[in-house]
Enzyme design. Structure first.
Site, short mmCIF file in Angstrom:
data_model
loop_
_atom_site.label_atom_id
_atom_site.label_comp_id
_atom_site.label_asym_id
_atom_site.label_seq_id
_atom_site.Cartn_x
_atom_site.Cartn_y
_atom_site.Cartn_z
N HIS A 116 24.44 -14.67 -12.49
CA HIS A 116 24.00 -13.32 -12.15
C HIS A 116 25.16 -12.34 -12.07
O HIS A 116 25.04 -11.28 -11.46
CB HIS A 116 23.27 -13.32 -10.80
CG HIS A 116 22.01 -14.12 -10.80
ND1 HIS A 116 22.01 -15.49 -10.81
CD2 HIS A 116 20.71 -13.73 -10.79
CE1 HIS A 116 20.75 -15.92 -10.80
NE2 HIS A 116 19.95 -14.87 -10.79
N GLU A 173 11.15 -11.53 -20.23
CA GLU A 173 11.96 -10.42 -20.75
C GLU A 173 11.74 -10.19 -22.24
O GLU A 173 11.63 -9.05 -22.69
CB GLU A 173 13.44 -10.68 -20.46
CG GLU A 173 13.88 -10.32 -19.05
CD GLU A 173 13.44 -11.36 -18.02
OE1 GLU A 173 13.46 -11.06 -16.81
OE2 GLU A 173 13.08 -12.48 -18.44
#
Length: 359
Positions: free
Chosen positions: A158, A89
């Site tokens: 998450h 990322e």
């Protein structure tokens, strides 16, 4: 009825009656479109409209996206416009930010916004601050998008909502769609904006169909950033939410209406800049306020709304303290029964409304 039957008999088979004054022919009506397809339409239309726009992220190209948001786009636009990245990322976000500084308009997809934590230095220190630090000479037109908040059965790492995190930072715009029209219109507006925009979608909404008006089906349709929408008119209490909890608020409002309580439901749409004027006008009418969000309670979006109302003219209209409905102040459990108790439910909103109305 007899005249109508005679009229049908006079029309030869295979021919249509011409339009007649006083008769309304069916115009293109609203259609049902899932949030997933609305996002796909927005990306397709903006890629076609502006050759500077490109999409990058993990599995966005040949695999059509982890959630199929980019379905069909790689085949249509090729490797230079739809770019698969390594699982890094910080790396691909940095590439996207640099491309935006150089004049392109990247759309950077995070497979989940929880993974954006790996790239938060790029999002905040590189993207959000550059226009200010360059005295406006270097705009950074980039969109960071992907699923945000709790999904189902994916546990603590998450399941955060990042609306308050990114809404805290000057230099960013932050949008949070609920319906298909929200998703399409806000994504198109975000891509066209010259500032970095964080678009917080919801994974559980991707497959949900919403009615999309004829206007929203147009390639020119955009939803203005910074403008909330009143989803339901009411007179007794104002409910303010964003993303999936908007649907919970509407469901709670329908139940409460049977008991004579009329809720006004506001879909924030944008977290930053926040349309506090719409909330103030509603509070001035209803005299009560309940905020609803999936994020944690401390320093959350609801906290900001309550503070702004207390500091502004709408405070004088409140007949009771504002009430917040939030996620539980714990990392998200994995077990479903515990997860359900950590996420605001319709019953929690109803309880909060009755509490603020003292009924």
């Amino acid at each position: 009825m007899a005249a109508a039957g005679a009229l049908r008999l006079l029309v030869p088979r295979g021919r249509l009656l011409p339009p007649r004054r006083g008769l309304r022919l069916s115009a293109p009506a609203a259609i049902q479109v899932t949030v997933r397809d609305a996002l796909n339409q927005a990306l397709d239309e903006e890629l076609e409209r502006d050759e500077r726009v490109f999409l990058l992220g993990e599995e966005v190209a040949q695999y059509d996206g982890a959630y199929k948001i980019s379905r069909g786009l790689w085949k249509k636009y090729g490797d230079k416009r739809i770019i698969d990245t390594p699982i890094s990322e910080m790396g691909f976000t940095g590439i996207a930010v640099g491309a935006a500084m150089a004049g392109l308009r990247p759309v950077c997809e995070f497979m989940t916004f929880n993974f954006s934590m790996q790239a938060i230095d790029q999002v905040i220190n590189s993207a959000a601050k550059t226009c200010y630090m360059s005295a406006g000479t270097i705009p950074v037109p980039i969109v960071f998008r992907g699923p945000n908040g709790a999904s189902a059965g994916v546990a603590a790492q998450h399941s955060q909502c990042f609306a308050a995190w990114y809404g805290h930072c000057p230099g960013l715009k932050v949008v949070s769609p609920w319906s298909s029209e929200d998703a399409k219109g806000l994504l198109k507006a975000s891509i066209r904006d010259d500032n970095p925009v964080v678009m917080l979608e919801n994974e559980l909404l991707y497959g949900v169909p919403f009615e999309m008006s004829e206007q929203a089906q147009s390639k020119d349709f955009v939803v203005p950033i910074g403008k909330a929408k009143i989803e339901r008119e009411g007179t007794h209490v104002t409910l303010v939410a964003h993303s999936r909890p908007v649907g919970h608020c509407l469901e709670a409002a329908s139940i409460l209406a049977k008991e004579g309580v009329e809720c006004e439901v506001i879909n924030l749409r944008t977290i930053r800049p926040m349309d506090i004027e719409t909330v103030e006008a509603s509070v001035a009418k209803t005299n009560h306020l309940v905020t609803v969000e999936g994020g944690w309670p401390q320093f959350g979006v609801g906290s900001e709304i309550c503070a702004r109302i207390m500091e502004g003219p709408a405070f004088n209209y409140l007949d009771a303290p504002a009430v917040r409905v939030t996620g539980a102040d714990v990392p998200m459990p994995y077990a479903k029964i515990l997860e359900d108790n950590c996420i605001p439910q319709v019953k929690d909103i109803i309880f909060a409304v009755k509490k603020t109305l003292n009924i």
